[in-house]
Design an enzyme around this catalytic site. Structure first.
Site, PDB file in Angstrom:
ATOM      1  N   PRO A   2      44.989 135.945  53.449  1.00 10.37           N
ATOM      2  CA  PRO A   2      43.671 135.333  53.268  1.00 10.37           C
ATOM      3  C   PRO A   2      43.543 134.063  54.101  1.00 10.37           C
ATOM      4  O   PRO A   2      44.522 133.352  54.331  1.00 10.37           O
ATOM      5  CB  PRO A   2      43.628 135.017  51.771  1.00 10.37           C
ATOM      6  CG  PRO A   2      44.651 135.900  51.155  1.00 10.37           C
ATOM      7  CD  PRO A   2      45.719 136.086  52.189  1.00 10.37           C
ATOM      8  N   GLU A   3      42.323 133.786  54.548  1.00 11.81           N
ATOM      9  CA  GLU A   3      42.079 132.584  55.336  1.00 11.81           C
ATOM     10  C   GLU A   3      41.394 131.533  54.463  1.00 11.81           C
ATOM     11  O   GLU A   3      41.143 131.756  53.280  1.00 11.81           O
ATOM     12  CB  GLU A   3      41.285 132.958  56.588  1.00 11.81           C
ATOM     13  CG  GLU A   3      42.045 134.001  57.406  1.00 11.81           C
ATOM     14  CD  GLU A   3      41.390 134.415  58.713  1.00 11.81           C
ATOM     15  OE1 GLU A   3      40.594 133.633  59.270  1.00 11.81           O
ATOM     16  OE2 GLU A   3      41.691 135.525  59.194  1.00 11.81           O
ATOM     17  N   LYS A  53      45.895 127.057  53.522  1.00  8.49           N
ATOM     18  CA  LYS A  53      46.243 128.212  52.694  1.00  8.49           C
ATOM     19  C   LYS A  53      47.139 127.836  51.518  1.00  8.49           C
ATOM     20  O   LYS A  53      47.680 128.709  50.849  1.00  8.49           O
ATOM     21  CB  LYS A  53      46.893 129.281  53.578  1.00  8.49           C
ATOM     22  CG  LYS A  53      45.954 129.741  54.696  1.00  8.49           C
ATOM     23  CD  LYS A  53      46.611 130.675  55.685  1.00  8.49           C
ATOM     24  CE  LYS A  53      45.660 130.981  56.838  1.00  8.49           C
ATOM     25  NZ  LYS A  53      46.241 131.894  57.827  1.00  8.49           N
ATOM     26  N   ARG A 253      48.552 139.049  67.360  1.00  8.82           N
ATOM     27  CA  ARG A 253      47.571 139.421  66.342  1.00  8.82           C
ATOM     28  C   ARG A 253      46.449 140.227  66.989  1.00  8.82           C
ATOM     29  O   ARG A 253      46.104 140.009  68.156  1.00  8.82           O
ATOM     30  CB  ARG A 253      46.978 138.170  65.672  1.00  8.82           C
ATOM     31  CG  ARG A 253      48.001 137.243  65.027  1.00  8.82           C
ATOM     32  CD  ARG A 253      48.637 137.836  63.795  1.00  8.82           C
ATOM     33  NE  ARG A 253      47.665 138.070  62.736  1.00  8.82           N
ATOM     34  CZ  ARG A 253      47.228 137.113  61.901  1.00  8.82           C
ATOM     35  NH1 ARG A 253      47.663 135.859  62.022  1.00  8.82           N
ATOM     36  NH2 ARG A 253      46.369 137.406  60.948  1.00  8.82           N
TER      37      ARG A 253
END
EC number: 3.2.2.-
Length: 263
Positions: A2-3, A53, A253
């Site tokens: 999650p960001e 995060k 990524r």
């Protein structure tokens, strides 16, 4: 992983469940945290802060629970007395009379004093949070042009929590599309207009994702996030220029972009 917008929304849900309520029971899985169970029982959660995060759960006695979900950690809210059906390993339970919050599967969990908060390695290393309303585009621009960051390609810089906390891959993709740049650019090579546009987008896009999540408007994406312009849309037409969105890999990524209007 999650960001920033997803982490902040999770913190909002946790706060709504237990903030300002006396803790009736506290449980930790790790032996080094066991002594804090009795210290926290009867205390209040005063706020839950995000630093990128990481979550900081602040208690009324001055202690703070630091937790980083990493890849597998997840917080859940349940009614007190409910027994969740899950195969995940419970790490933390903070219980009030009506609601309980649970942390599963995370391993990066510590209890910190106010003084330790100022010296914690991750918190020392992490940059300003993009969802911090006090952070301005001017300050972001100054970071972009600083000797530490100005010579780094955006492909890696926009994933580095030391630059700005809370950014991640989908935000990197959407921000660079918004300003029409590729990941190979560096801040030192941009003109003034490009720098200003990027400085604003680095704040506007994460904040849009956070504020519109789950709302029925044009920015909604499958009820989860704002509507992506390029992320996971390879093979589709770019809404800005009509070119075909492509997928590649940058900094290990997946990266989505439009070769026709991102230069």
């Amino acid at each position: 992983m999650p960001e920033g917008p997803e982490i902040r929304r999770a913190a909002d849900n946790l706060e709504a469940a237990i903030k300002g309520k006396p803790l009736t029971d506290v449980w930790f899985a790790f032996a080094q945290l066991k002594p804090y169970e009795s210290q926290l029982t009867g205390q209040l959660v005063t706020r839950i802060e995000t630093r990128g995060k990481a979550l900081l759960t602040h208690f009324s006695n001055g202690l703070t629970l630091y937790s980083h979900n990493q890849l597998y950690g997840v917080w859940r809210v349940i009614d007190t007395g409910e027994i969740p059906q899950t195969t995940r390993i419970l790490r933390v339970r903070l219980q009030t009379a009506d609601k309980t919050i649970l942390l599963y599967s995370a391993s990066d969990i510590e209890m910190l004093t106010a003084e330790q908060l100022t010296t914690h390695p991750f918190l020392q290393r992490v940059g300003p949070d993009v969802l911090d309303a006090r952070l301005t585009p001017e300050e972001v621009k100054a970071r972009l042009l600083s000797p530490r960051f100005c010579n780094r390609q955006f492909s890696g810089l926009l994933l580095d929590q030391a630059f700005l906390a809370g950014l991640g891959n989908y935000l990197r993709v959407e921000i660079l599309w918004q300003v029409g740049l590729t990941g190979q650019h560096k801040a030192k090579d941009l003109n003034e207009a490009q720098l200003n546009a990027l400085s604003h987008a680095l704040l506007d896009i994460p904040r849009l994702s956070y504020t519109t999540r789950g709302q029925a408007d044009e920015n909604k994406h499958h009820g989860a996030l704002f509507r992506f312009k390029v992320f996971h849309r390879d093979g589709e037409a770019c809404e800005r220029c009509g070119g075909i969105i492509e997928k590649t890999t940058l900094s290990s990524r997946p990266f989505y972009w439009c070769p026709h209007c991102q230069k």
